[in-house]
Structures are given as structure tokens and as C-alpha cells.
Design a protein around this motif. Structure first.
Motif, PDB file in Angstrom:
ATOM      1  N   THR A  42       5.315  75.669  38.311  1.00 44.44           N
ATOM      2  CA  THR A  42       4.682  74.401  38.884  1.00 44.44           C
ATOM      3  C   THR A  42       4.166  73.338  37.753  1.00 44.44           C
ATOM      4  OG1 THR A  42       3.915  75.938  40.609  1.00 44.44           O
ATOM      5  CG2 THR A  42       2.639  74.120  40.284  1.00 44.44           C
ATOM      6  N   ARG A  43       3.490  73.948  36.736  1.00 44.02           N
ATOM      7  CA  ARG A  43       3.213  72.972  35.782  1.00 44.02           C
ATOM      8  C   ARG A  43       4.650  72.026  35.079  1.00 44.02           C
ATOM      9  NH1 ARG A  43      -0.243  77.444  34.014  1.00 44.02           N
ATOM     10  NH2 ARG A  43       1.447  78.142  32.453  1.00 44.02           N
ATOM     11  N   ARG A  44       5.474  72.939  34.874  1.00 42.04           N
ATOM     12  CA  ARG A  44       6.638  72.204  34.301  1.00 42.04           C
ATOM     13  C   ARG A  44       7.167  71.178  35.434  1.00 42.04           C
ATOM     14  NH1 ARG A  44       7.292  77.129  31.528  1.00 42.04           N
ATOM     15  NH2 ARG A  44       8.180  78.138  33.265  1.00 42.04           N
ATOM     16  N   VAL A  45       7.380  71.221  36.697  1.00 43.82           N
ATOM     17  CA  VAL A  45       7.554  70.517  37.620  1.00 43.82           C
ATOM     18  C   VAL A  45       6.743  69.293  37.726  1.00 43.82           C
ATOM     19  CG1 VAL A  45       8.307  70.168  40.147  1.00 43.82           C
ATOM     20  CG2 VAL A  45       9.024  72.198  39.135  1.00 43.82           C
ATOM     21  N   LEU A  46       5.476  69.574  37.344  1.00 44.14           N
ATOM     22  CA  LEU A  46       4.605  68.313  37.464  1.00 44.14           C
ATOM     23  C   LEU A  46       4.750  67.532  36.267  1.00 44.14           C
ATOM     24  CD1 LEU A  46       1.938  67.079  38.756  1.00 44.14           C
ATOM     25  CD2 LEU A  46       0.521  68.497  37.233  1.00 44.14           C
ATOM     26  N   ALA A  47       5.040  68.259  35.001  1.00 47.97           N
ATOM     27  CA  ALA A  47       5.494  67.423  33.988  1.00 47.97           C
ATOM     28  C   ALA A  47       6.785  66.565  34.196  1.00 47.97           C
ATOM     29  CB  ALA A  47       5.779  68.109  32.796  1.00 47.97           C
ATOM     30  N   ALA A  48       7.636  67.045  34.730  1.00 49.84           N
ATOM     31  CA  ALA A  48       8.862  66.396  35.189  1.00 49.84           C
ATOM     32  C   ALA A  48       8.713  65.086  36.122  1.00 49.84           C
ATOM     33  CB  ALA A  48       9.775  67.255  35.688  1.00 49.84           C
ATOM     34  N   THR A  49       7.561  65.391  37.046  1.00 52.84           N
ATOM     35  CA  THR A  49       7.203  64.403  38.115  1.00 52.84           C
ATOM     36  C   THR A  49       6.825  63.225  37.321  1.00 52.84           C
ATOM     37  OG1 THR A  49       7.076  65.955  39.612  1.00 52.84           O
ATOM     38  CG2 THR A  49       5.957  63.948  40.250  1.00 52.84           C
ATOM     39  N   LEU A  50       5.762  63.633  36.177  1.00 56.40           N
ATOM     40  CA  LEU A  50       4.987  62.652  35.481  1.00 56.40           C
ATOM     41  C   LEU A  50       6.051  61.614  34.875  1.00 56.40           C
ATOM     42  CD1 LEU A  50       2.008  61.469  34.864  1.00 56.40           C
ATOM     43  CD2 LEU A  50       2.196  63.198  33.034  1.00 56.40           C
ATOM     44  N   LYS A  51       6.980  62.454  34.223  1.00 58.25           N
ATOM     45  CA  LYS A  51       8.082  61.713  33.322  1.00 58.25           C
ATOM     46  C   LYS A  51       8.750  60.636  34.338  1.00 58.25           C
ATOM     47  CE  LYS A  51      11.135  61.162  30.042  1.00 58.25           C
ATOM     48  NZ  LYS A  51      11.052  60.447  28.792  1.00 58.25           N
ATOM     49  N   CYS A  52       9.015  61.082  35.716  1.00 59.19           N
ATOM     50  CA  CYS A  52       9.646  60.251  36.292  1.00 59.19           C
ATOM     51  C   CYS A  52       8.900  59.077  37.175  1.00 59.19           C
ATOM     52  CB  CYS A  52      10.503  60.881  37.393  1.00 59.19           C
ATOM     53  SG  CYS A  52      11.587  61.795  36.686  1.00 59.19           S
ATOM     54  N   CYS A  53       7.740  59.357  37.416  1.00 57.21           N
ATOM     55  CA  CYS A  53       6.612  58.509  38.104  1.00 57.21           C
ATOM     56  C   CYS A  53       6.004  57.609  37.415  1.00 57.21           C
ATOM     57  CB  CYS A  53       5.912  59.360  39.201  1.00 57.21           C
ATOM     58  SG  CYS A  53       7.040  60.112  40.361  1.00 57.21           S
ATOM     59  N   TRP A  54       5.647  57.913  36.091  1.00 54.82           N
ATOM     60  CA  TRP A  54       4.747  57.167  35.188  1.00 54.82           C
ATOM     61  C   TRP A  54       5.715  56.354  34.262  1.00 54.82           C
ATOM     62  CZ3 TRP A  54       0.780  59.369  31.036  1.00 54.82           C
ATOM     63  CH2 TRP A  54      -0.084  58.454  30.718  1.00 54.82           C
ATOM     64  N   SER A  55       6.306  55.314  34.778  1.00 55.13           N
ATOM     65  CA  SER A  55       7.107  54.851  34.161  1.00 55.13           C
ATOM     66  C   SER A  55       6.599  53.596  33.027  1.00 55.13           C
ATOM     67  CB  SER A  55       8.104  53.888  35.119  1.00 55.13           C
ATOM     68  OG  SER A  55       7.455  53.071  35.886  1.00 55.13           O
ATOM     69  N   ASP A  56       5.308  53.283  33.377  1.00 52.84           N
ATOM     70  CA  ASP A  56       4.986  52.149  32.277  1.00 52.84           C
ATOM     71  C   ASP A  56       3.418  53.024  31.649  1.00 52.84           C
ATOM     72  OD1 ASP A  56       3.727  50.068  31.143  1.00 52.84           O
ATOM     73  OD2 ASP A  56       3.263  48.873  33.080  1.00 52.84           O
ATOM     74  N   LEU A  57       3.571  53.181  30.579  1.00 51.08           N
ATOM     75  CA  LEU A  57       2.548  54.007  29.761  1.00 51.08           C
ATOM     76  C   LEU A  57       1.345  53.080  29.618  1.00 51.08           C
ATOM     77  CD1 LEU A  57       4.563  56.604  27.584  1.00 51.08           C
ATOM     78  CD2 LEU A  57       3.468  56.760  30.079  1.00 51.08           C
ATOM     79  N   SER A  58       1.426  51.582  29.775  1.00 48.85           N
ATOM     80  CA  SER A  58       0.557  50.954  29.441  1.00 48.85           C
ATOM     81  C   SER A  58      -0.912  51.018  30.652  1.00 48.85           C
ATOM     82  CB  SER A  58       1.039  49.573  29.207  1.00 48.85           C
ATOM     83  OG  SER A  58       1.459  48.903  30.400  1.00 48.85           O
TER      84      SER A  58
END
Length: 430
Positions: A42-58
């Protein structure tokens, strides 16, 4: 409380933990948290989701950018270095758990970050950005007919127009009220945006979808905690966290906020502001819904702080079946005391299949929902399939709720018995 506001002025109010307390407080007092099925996946899938959905780190993580579920699964496979069907099935199950607990919002194959991601403290943003940079970008297939951004645009075009007409939130406020995690973030320092795909950054299909606002509110317990010194405030916060978020009742002797009657009274007032009350089990304490809310919360009145939404007909039927075989029958045989709803006698899976008319897939889905809510626990029995027993949320029943559940179990197990007739007569008279 904190309010998450969408462009159409709808939103949800979410409670935050007092005095910047985090789940690490449970570890400090050696209190077990509510268990999560396959927590690592579950933690790893959440990390993958964050990678894809947080496209602008600013900008802040929430609300982020929607992404196709297949892209998240591809990112997860790249992260773990495996692509077999078993890992994919685990990842799909993790997406469901994250959606049920409001970490993500998943609809029609499109995933976006859920309201709980808005409650990440700003201090954690630097670590989250470093995590996002380290997650590998998946290799896209050579034959790609539709771009990821086009999938998102097609999926959210109709829902966004419908939302503008109805002006209603997409997620149940009551479900999110019990899913608070940490303090709300504020805008972090500017960083280079990450790449959402191997070809180009993820485009926002609808500019309104990327807009959102996190508004801070008044501290929920400041007036109650203001009269205490720093040590007693810390004791109250520790006790509050333990009884609300611990899986099992906690020992009174380990928490000053429970040992001292005056502090315990204040703790009860803190819980009352969230519709909760203290429940005592001899020298141990936990929290549960106050009886005054039973009509509004039924059937969630047996659900503690970790559960999300109400139960459907299938879940109620399966839960009743487990209670009959694990509690009612052993109690009638003198194997259980009258005042407990937990049982060392699990109901075998074959017994559930034999006594229910639900299809196998619907039965397994109901069992999964009940496990996630803490209403059932799965018991392994060596190499056998094992069974299911009542879960830790039954610790959170008030005495009045225990009596009501006892009556409901009598009506379910023996509707034509003299006891059932007496229960119906008393209810009709009262």
C-alpha cells in the motif's frame, strides 16, 4: 479543523491532530495502531501515485494532477522491478484500500490525490520531493494509441461539467472526517517539476481540476488545553491519540491523561467535540461513538476511528453470520462470557460459503471491506484456510451499543424464539 475548498466553492472539513501530533506518538507509547492489510504494498502504490499525480513540485501535493490508473500500475512495477500478475493484483487491491481511506480518489480508471494528502505537514515536503525524484519512470509500450493526458481529459470532461451543474462534493464529508492524518501543508519552496511520463509532462486536462485551497481553522482544543502546563497538555494529547488511533484499548497506568480524573474529564470533553466518548474495559480505555449519535451513525455505531463509510447489505449479512457462529453459538454453549464480543472461535470460510447465498466474488468483497474497517479479523490456521472472527472495533462499543447488538443478534439467530418475542415486545412498548 482544516477546510479543503474546490473551485466550485464546495469542499470538506477535516479534523487535524492536536499540537502537531503524528502517528509516531503511538510508537513512543508502544501502542499498536490499526493494522493495514499488505501495508508495504500500500505504501509503495501510494508512492507511485504521488510520482504520477504530483507533476509540479513547486506547488503543494494536493490536489495535484489526475493520472490514469494504468500509468500508476506501470510506475509501481518499475519501482519494485517485477511485472507478474500477482504483484499487479496486489497493487490493484492497494489502490482500493487507498481510495477507501481517502488517500486517493479513483474513478473510471483515473486516479488523483485524495484529501488526506492535503494534510501532509510542510516539513515533510522535502522528503516527499526526494522520494518522487528517486522513483523510476516506467517504460511505455512501443504501441501507444492514446496518450495519458488524453485519457484523463476524456475521463474528467463529463464529471467536471456535471459537478458544475449540481455543485456537490465528490466525496462524502462524513467519510473524510474520520480520515484525518496530519497538519495541513503550506506552499513549499520552488523546485523543478518532475516528469509524469517518459515523453512529456502530464498536462492538466481541465484547469479547474488543478485548483484547490487549503484553509486553516481555529485550533480545536485550545480552549480546553489552555489552562494546563506543557507537561499536562502533552499527557492529554498522548492519551487522545492512543484511545482514538490505537487498535486495542490502552492501559490506564501508562497515560497520565487517563490516570488523573481531572485530565480524564478534559479528555472526555475533547472526544465529545468529535461525537466520541471514553469507553472503559477494566483498567484499559478506548473511544467510541457517543450513544446520542446512534440513529445518525447506524450501522457505523460499531465502527471506530479507522473505519470509513457505512456498510452495505452484503457486508451486514456477512458480519451477522460471523457473529452468530463466532459469538452467539459459543456463548450459548458456555464457551464465552456474556460481556464480550471478541471470540477465539473463528468462523471457517467454508461455513460462510455454505450459509450464504452471496456469489463468491461478492462474499470476498464483503470480507475485504469488513477487514479494512476493523470489524473482522482473519485468523490463519496452519495450512488451512482459517476463518474470520470479530475485529478490534468491537472494543469500541458502549454498554448501550452492546445491548442493542445483543438484541439484534437474538433477532437474527432465533427470530421465533421466546427471547426474540420479548425483544420485539419491549421495543414496541418503549
Amino acid at each position: 479543523m482544516v477546510r479543503l475548498t474546490r473551485p466550485d466553492s464546495t469542499g470538506q472539513a477535516l479534523p487535524v491532530w492536536p499540537d502537531s501530533a503524528t502517528p509516531s506518538l503511538l510508537d513512543e507509547y508502544q501502542v499498536p495502531p490499526v493494522p493495514v492489510e499488505r501495508a508495504g504494498e500500500t505504501r509503495r502504490v501510494l508512492a507511485a501515485t504521488l510520482k504520477c499525480c504530483w507533476s509540479d513540485l513547486s506547488v503543494d501535493p494536493w490536489p495535484g494532477t489526475p493520472a490514469p490508473a494504468e500509468l500508476i500500475l506501470d510506475t509501481y512495477r518499475a519501482l519494485i522491478g517485477r511485472s507478474d500478475d500477482l504483484m499487479r493484483n496486489w497493487a490493484v487491491g492497494a489502490l482500493r484500500r487507498l481510495h477507501d481511506s481517502a488517500w486517493i480518489v479513483m474513478s473510471d480508471g483515473v486516479v488523483s490525490l485524495g484529501p488526506r494528502c492535503a494534510l501532509w505537514p510542510v516539513e515533510s515536503h522535502a522528503q516527499l520531493k526526494e522520494l518522487v525524484r528517486r522513483i523510476p519512470v516506467p517504460e511505455h509500450r512501443d504501441l501507444k494509441v492514446v496518450a495519458d493526458a488524453d485519457i484523463v481529459a476524456a475521463a474528467i470532461e463529463e464529471p467536471s461539467s456535471a459537478a458544475a451543474e449540481e455543485a456537490s462534493p465528490t466525496t462524502d464529508t462524513d467519510q473524510l472526517s474520520v480520515a484525518a492524518a496530519e497538519r495541513p501543508p503550506v506552499t513549499a519552496s520552488t523546485e523543478e517539476p518532475s516528469v509524469a511520463t517518459a515523453e512529456e509532462p502530464m498536462r492538466t486536462a481541465d484547469p479547474a481540476m488543478s485548483a484547490g485551497r487549503v484553509e486553516g481553522g481555529e485550533a480545536e482544543f485550545d480552549d480546553l488545553l489552555g489552562g494546563y502546563d506543557e507537561r499536562r497538555r502533552a499527557e492529554l494529547v498522548a492519551a487522545f491519540m492512543a484511545v482514538e488511533h490505537g487498535a486495542e484499548p490502552v492501559l490506564e497506568a501508562r497515560f497520565g491523561g487517563l490516570r488523573d480524573p481531572a485530565l480524564r474529564h478534559t479528555l472526555g470533553e475533547m472526544l465529545a467535540r468529535r461525537g466520541r466518548t471514553l469507553i472503559q474495559h477494566r483498567e484499559r480505555w478506548t473511544s467510541g461513538y457517543d450513544d446520542v449519535y446512534r440513529d445518525e451513525l447506524a450501522p457505523e455505531s460499531v465502527v471506530g476511528s479507522g473505519a470509513a463509510s457505512g456498510l452495505g447489505e452484503s457486508e451486514r449479512a456477512v458480519l451477522t453470520l460471523v457473529l452468530v457462529h463466532s459469538v452467539a453459538i459459543p456463548r450459548a454453549e458456555g464457551l464465552l462470557p456474556d460481556d464480550t464480543w471478541l471470540s477465539p472461535h473463528p468462523t471457517p470460510v467454508d461455513e460462510l460459503r455454505r450459509h450464504t447465498q452471496l456469489p463468491i466474488g461478492e462474499l470476498e468483497a464483503a470480507l475485504r471491506v469488513l477487514r479494512h474497517a476493523g470489524l473482522l479479523t482473519q485468523v490463519k490456521a496452519g495450512e488451512e484456510a482459517g476463518g474470520y472472527a470479530p475485529g478490534p472495533q468491537f472494543h469500541r462499543l458502549t454498554p448501550a451499543a452492546r445491548r442493542r447488538l445483543q438484541e439484534e443478534l437474538i433477532l437474527a439467530a432465533g427470530p421465533h424464539s421466546p427471547l426474540a418475542a420479548a425483544v420485539r415486545a419491549r421495543r414496541s412498548a418503549g
